[in-house]
Write an enzyme that holds these catalytic residues in place. Sequence first.
Site, PDB file in Angstrom:
ATOM      1  N   SER A   1       0.774  -1.195   0.086  1.00 26.43           N
ATOM      2  CA  SER A   1      -0.025   0.133  -0.085  1.00 26.43           C
ATOM      3  C   SER A   1       0.996   1.200  -0.018  1.00 26.43           C
ATOM      4  O   SER A   1       0.214   2.127  -0.406  1.00 26.43           O
ATOM      5  CB  SER A   1      -1.055   0.047   1.298  1.00 26.43           C
ATOM      6  OG  SER A   1      -0.338   0.087   2.483  1.00 26.43           O
TER       7      SER A   1
ATOM      8  N   HIS B   1      -5.464  -4.400  -1.529  1.00 23.70           N
ATOM      9  CA  HIS B   1      -5.411  -3.109  -2.627  1.00 23.70           C
ATOM     10  C   HIS B   1      -5.612  -3.630  -4.079  1.00 23.70           C
ATOM     11  O   HIS B   1      -5.562  -2.937  -5.025  1.00 23.70           O
ATOM     12  CB  HIS B   1      -3.998  -2.271  -2.561  1.00 23.70           C
ATOM     13  CG  HIS B   1      -4.030  -1.405  -1.421  1.00 23.70           C
ATOM     14  ND1 HIS B   1      -4.609  -0.207  -1.141  1.00 23.70           N
ATOM     15  CD2 HIS B   1      -3.851  -2.047  -0.032  1.00 23.70           C
ATOM     16  CE1 HIS B   1      -4.429   0.272  -0.215  1.00 23.70           C
ATOM     17  NE2 HIS B   1      -3.956  -0.555   0.759  1.00 23.70           N
TER      18      HIS B   1
ATOM     19  N   LYS C   1     -11.942  -0.268  -0.150  1.00 22.49           N
ATOM     20  CA  LYS C   1     -10.973   0.285  -0.962  1.00 22.49           C
ATOM     21  C   LYS C   1     -11.888   0.321  -2.475  1.00 22.49           C
ATOM     22  O   LYS C   1     -12.699   0.983  -2.655  1.00 22.49           O
ATOM     23  CB  LYS C   1      -9.706  -0.398  -0.999  1.00 22.49           C
ATOM     24  CG  LYS C   1      -8.909  -0.313   0.296  1.00 22.49           C
ATOM     25  CD  LYS C   1      -7.457  -0.728   0.452  1.00 22.49           C
ATOM     26  CE  LYS C   1      -6.882  -0.290   1.654  1.00 22.49           C
ATOM     27  NZ  LYS C   1      -7.721  -0.451   2.998  1.00 22.49           N
TER      28      LYS C   1
END
Length: 350
Positions: free
Chosen positions: A141, A169, A200
């Site tokens: 990240s 992610h 996310k």
Amino acid sequence: ERMLFCSNDYLGLSQHPAVLETIRTCMHQANAGAGAARLISGSTIHHKELESKIAQLRKKEKALVYSAGYLANVGTLSALADDRDLIVMDKLCHASLVDGARLSGATLRVFPHKNYRRCDEILQQADSYRRVILVSDSLFSMDGDLADLESLVRLRNKFGCLLVIDDAHGTGVLGLNGGGAAEDSGLENQIDVITGTLSKAVGCLGGFVAASEEIIDYLINKSRPFIFATALPPVMCRAAIKAVELISAEPGLRHRLWSNIQTMHRLLSDFGLYSAPIESPIFPVRVGQEEEALRLSNDLFDRGYLVPAVRYPTVSKGKARLRITVSALHSTPDIENFTHELKRLLSQQG
């Protein structure tokens, strides 16, 4: 009002009309909160349907939804290991994985970032442990770089490890259908446990674990953050269900995201601000000292852009940076204007 170049809402699904309409509709049909933990009265048909959708997206037998991605990681590692076991993880793994490993009581060994030769050496010395769990993020990240899943799978097969990949992610961003890094590599069957978040690219709230039916059933009975936390609100489950459906049903969102990634990469590279290959929507522009990064962030804020400075202890001392992200919602002029302003400010600082 500031334009965000720091959000993890990569596909813009938190603002998608279909997701927002789902929330409005569900609020007339369900309670605001779940009212209890999953094993009391907190499990609903909405939770079950969401778990089914996630398992389908991740090509796993079963999935389990947690109230946050952090809880999913802590709950998985702390349940799967104890003081008879060894957990081996990449140095740049997310804090929630580190916390889960520490909470488990297992011996924790860390290998330098993506140094799989050193990881191999550590695993060669693991004969005395009952179980060995190999852990890595798929997409890191803070640096925006990808793990080498092929190397991790090779080590998993060589040493008989349990392989746990945090695809927080990568979910929705990577893979032909948005199935994440595992789908992109075609190695789903050789990754034992995939964890992730719904906050996310999915644009909602919650976390998940996808694995075999045996592992998920074990977590239901042993994972304390699952057992003792109040369940995710049903309205959030419905929103996440719609968002997961859109990840597959609207590939144009992902195409737009990757077009923006290419634009950002080209401009930052042209300005000499970024030299790494294209791997993700995350672009760390390293500034160095904390004070300089804070000043640059504040200057950008004054000019209409929100990009907080990331500094110690999130990253090592002296490696402060702006963690720039792009989303499907940015336009080409948005990115052009931002990168030109960033270059101008950096040239003034230099």
